[in-house]
Enzyme design. Structure first.
Site, mmCIF file in Angstrom:
data_model
loop_
_atom_site.group_PDB
_atom_site.id
_atom_site.type_symbol
_atom_site.label_atom_id
_atom_site.label_comp_id
_atom_site.label_asym_id
_atom_site.label_seq_id
_atom_site.Cartn_x
_atom_site.Cartn_y
_atom_site.Cartn_z
ATOM 1 N N GLY A 22 0.793 -1.221 0.000
ATOM 2 C CA GLY A 22 0.000 0.000 0.000
ATOM 3 C C GLY A 22 0.829 1.277 0.000
ATOM 4 N N ASN A 95 3.307 5.242 9.248
ATOM 5 C CA ASN A 95 2.295 4.951 8.216
ATOM 6 C C ASN A 95 1.349 3.819 8.596
ATOM 7 O OD1 ASN A 95 1.363 4.622 5.183
ATOM 8 N ND2 ASN A 95 2.130 2.608 5.841
ATOM 9 N N SER A 149 -5.486 11.337 8.150
ATOM 10 C CA SER A 149 -6.556 11.278 7.152
ATOM 11 C C SER A 149 -7.433 12.509 7.319
ATOM 12 C CB SER A 149 -7.396 10.018 7.343
ATOM 13 O OG SER A 149 -8.526 10.066 6.487
ATOM 14 N N TYR A 172 -12.114 4.679 13.540
ATOM 15 C CA TYR A 172 -11.012 5.120 12.660
ATOM 16 C C TYR A 172 -10.855 6.640 12.677
ATOM 17 C CZ TYR A 172 -8.232 5.706 8.380
ATOM 18 O OH TYR A 172 -7.261 6.043 7.464
ATOM 19 N N LYS A 176 -7.574 9.034 14.011
ATOM 20 C CA LYS A 176 -6.766 9.970 13.221
ATOM 21 C C LYS A 176 -6.820 11.371 13.845
ATOM 22 C CE LYS A 176 -5.211 7.064 10.121
ATOM 23 N NZ LYS A 176 -3.778 6.671 10.117
ATOM 24 N N THR A 207 -6.139 0.963 -2.041
ATOM 25 C CA THR A 207 -5.260 0.005 -1.348
ATOM 26 C C THR A 207 -6.150 -1.086 -0.750
ATOM 27 O OG1 THR A 207 -5.414 1.081 0.820
ATOM 28 C CG2 THR A 207 -3.657 1.864 -0.644
ATOM 29 N N ASP A 208 -5.492 -2.061 -0.121
ATOM 30 C CA ASP A 208 -6.257 -3.127 0.545
ATOM 31 C C ASP A 208 -7.191 -2.561 1.610
ATOM 32 O OD1 ASP A 208 -5.016 -4.962 -1.022
ATOM 33 O OD2 ASP A 208 -3.681 -5.761 0.547
ATOM 34 N N ASN A 210 -9.237 -0.222 1.620
ATOM 35 C CA ASN A 210 -10.599 0.090 1.160
ATOM 36 C C ASN A 210 -11.002 -0.794 -0.022
ATOM 37 O OD1 ASN A 210 -9.251 1.387 -1.077
ATOM 38 N ND2 ASN A 210 -8.930 3.131 0.245
HETATM 39 P P1 NAP Z 1 -2.973 -0.987 3.769
HETATM 40 O O1 NAP Z 1 -2.682 -1.271 2.345
HETATM 41 O O2 NAP Z 1 -3.996 -1.785 4.496
HETATM 42 O O3 NAP Z 1 -1.583 -1.002 4.550
HETATM 43 C C1 NAP Z 1 -1.536 -0.869 5.939
HETATM 44 C C2 NAP Z 1 -0.155 -1.276 6.397
HETATM 45 O O4 NAP Z 1 -0.093 -1.139 7.826
HETATM 46 C C3 NAP Z 1 0.152 -2.755 6.082
HETATM 47 O O5 NAP Z 1 1.518 -2.864 5.738
HETATM 48 C C4 NAP Z 1 -0.107 -3.428 7.407
HETATM 49 O O6 NAP Z 1 0.611 -4.647 7.589
HETATM 50 C C5 NAP Z 1 0.428 -2.348 8.337
HETATM 51 N N1 NAP Z 1 0.069 -2.588 9.729
HETATM 52 C C6 NAP Z 1 -1.174 -2.760 10.272
HETATM 53 N N2 NAP Z 1 -1.056 -3.006 11.577
HETATM 54 C C7 NAP Z 1 0.269 -2.983 11.877
HETATM 55 C C8 NAP Z 1 1.028 -3.171 13.052
HETATM 56 N N3 NAP Z 1 0.452 -3.462 14.229
HETATM 57 N N4 NAP Z 1 2.372 -3.072 12.984
HETATM 58 C C9 NAP Z 1 2.973 -2.793 11.824
HETATM 59 N N5 NAP Z 1 2.329 -2.632 10.660
HETATM 60 C C10 NAP Z 1 0.987 -2.725 10.698
HETATM 61 O O7 NAP Z 1 -3.467 0.528 3.948
HETATM 62 P P2 NAP Z 1 -2.966 1.910 3.316
HETATM 63 O O8 NAP Z 1 -4.129 2.491 2.608
HETATM 64 O O9 NAP Z 1 -1.674 1.752 2.619
HETATM 65 O O10 NAP Z 1 -2.785 2.765 4.659
HETATM 66 C C11 NAP Z 1 -1.563 3.312 5.064
HETATM 67 C C12 NAP Z 1 -1.862 4.493 5.976
HETATM 68 O O11 NAP Z 1 -2.555 5.502 5.231
HETATM 69 C C13 NAP Z 1 -2.773 4.167 7.157
HETATM 70 O O12 NAP Z 1 -2.329 4.844 8.310
HETATM 71 C C14 NAP Z 1 -4.119 4.711 6.718
HETATM 72 O O13 NAP Z 1 -4.955 5.030 7.811
HETATM 73 C C15 NAP Z 1 -3.699 5.925 5.937
HETATM 74 N N6 NAP Z 1 -4.686 6.433 4.989
HETATM 75 C C16 NAP Z 1 -5.077 5.685 3.932
HETATM 76 C C17 NAP Z 1 -5.987 6.205 3.022
HETATM 77 C C18 NAP Z 1 -6.480 5.421 1.833
HETATM 78 O O14 NAP Z 1 -7.411 5.896 1.144
HETATM 79 N N7 NAP Z 1 -5.881 4.292 1.503
HETATM 80 C C19 NAP Z 1 -6.502 7.495 3.203
HETATM 81 C C20 NAP Z 1 -6.085 8.225 4.310
HETATM 82 C C21 NAP Z 1 -5.163 7.697 5.181
HETATM 83 P P3 NAP Z 1 -0.056 -6.093 7.231
HETATM 84 O O15 NAP Z 1 0.139 -6.278 5.742
HETATM 85 O O16 NAP Z 1 0.751 -7.017 8.064
HETATM 86 O O17 NAP Z 1 -1.504 -6.026 7.618
#
Ligand code: NAP
Length: 249
Positions: A22, A95, A149, A172, A176, A207-208, A210
């Site tokens: 992601g 992150n 976020s 969630y 944030k 990403t995964d 959503n």
């Molecule tokens: P993602 O693809 O689900 O990736 C999340 C990552 O966090 C994965 O590598 C996951 O590891 C890791 N993680 C979860 N729990 C953990 C823990 N206890 N220790 C270490 N790593 C951990 O989601 P993403 O969209 O890339 O999200 C990344 C960040 O962006 C998050 O903080 C999210 O809230 C923020 N964000 C995302 C969006 C969006 O639209 N995607 C928008 C705003 C903010 P595993 O693979 O082991 O689960």
């Protein structure tokens, strides 16, 4: 303010939590492509090592690092490894994040569901930041980026006519909001040091997290985090930003 995000950053050491996929993986790729050594934090090396290997195969100086942000002993071991190998840390991108399984209104939530999300999105950030701060203090230009976020913005949430009006995921969103509060608190504590602390808001990114419903690519989603990670000495601290500028707290 000078934009340093396209410059080379040879020799800088960057740790990105949750970097096995992601936005975290793409942040590592972009920082690595600008010359930084990137440490890909992953709570399971079966996912972290292939991710780091893929970046190394692209010619980047990328390394996996076991890092479960909810496990203080694991975080301490990761900090000790960085200390032994590099003696300092220049960039920390907090992150790693989860949404949790709960998606109902606040009246249907339990404290346990809230706590579970906070363990990663809030308490985990505090644990990792405090473990890495001694290393960041040894950097001439430490940077901390908290991946937040816009759905955590109290200002936007309090406007019932805003685009977030129909969105009320208390676990969630409030995590944030709390992360934003941490961002301000650390920026305040560190304001007389070279360390800058800012929140990056990626925007809705496929990403995964959503099920890939986001309308942005990961390349678009990491623009702000990368820019804030590479801020020059004239850059701000204690701000929340997206790719259009300042996001209200
Ligand atoms: P993602 O693809 O689900 O990736 C999340 C990552 O966090 C994965 O590598 C996951 O590891 C890791 N993680 C979860 N729990 C953990 C823990 N206890 N220790 C270490 N790593 C951990 O989601 P993403 O969209 O890339 O999200 C990344 C960040 O962006 C998050 O903080 C999210 O809230 C923020 N964000 C995302 C969006 C969006 O639209 N995607 C928008 C705003 C903010 P595993 O693979 O082991 O689960």
């Amino acid at each position: 303010m000078t934009d340093h995000s396209q410059a080379r950053h040879e020799g800088r050491i960057a740790l990105i939590t949750g970097a096995n996929k992601g936005l975290g993986l793409e942040t590592a790729r972009q920082l690595g492509a600008r010359g930084a050594t990137v440490l890909l934090g992953a709570r399971d090396l079966r996912r972290g090592k292939p991710a780091a290997d893929a970046l190394a195969a692209e010619g980047l100086d990328a390394h996996p690092l076991l890092l479960d942000v909810t496990d203080p002993a694991c975080v301490a071991d990761a900090a000790a490894w960085i200390d032994e190998r590099y003696g300092r840390l220049d960039i920390l991108v907090n992150n790693a994040g989860i949404t949790g399984a709960f998606s109902g209104p606040p009246s249907a939530a339990t404290a346990g569901q809230l706590r579970k999300v906070y363990e990663t999105n809030v308490f985990g950030v505090l644990t990792v930041t405090n473990a890495m701060l001694p290393l960041l203090r040894r950097s001439p230009a430490g940077r901390i980026v908290n991946v937040s976020s816009t759905v955590g913005s109290l200002t936007l949430n309090a406007d019932f006519t805003s685009e977030f009006a129909g969105y009320n995921l208390v676990t969630y969103q409030s995590s944030k909001t709390a992360l934003n509060a941490l961002t301000i608190a650390y920026a305040k504590e560190l304001r007389d040091t070279p360390i800058k602390v800012n929140a990056a808001n990626p925007g809705f990114t496929a990403t995964d997290m959503n099920n890939h419903r986001g309308h942005q690519t990961v390349e678009e989603g990491v623009v702000t985090a990368v820019r804030l990670a590479l801020l020059g000495p004239d850059g701000p601290t204690g701000t929340s930003q997206d790719d259009t500028g300042t996001v209200p707290w």
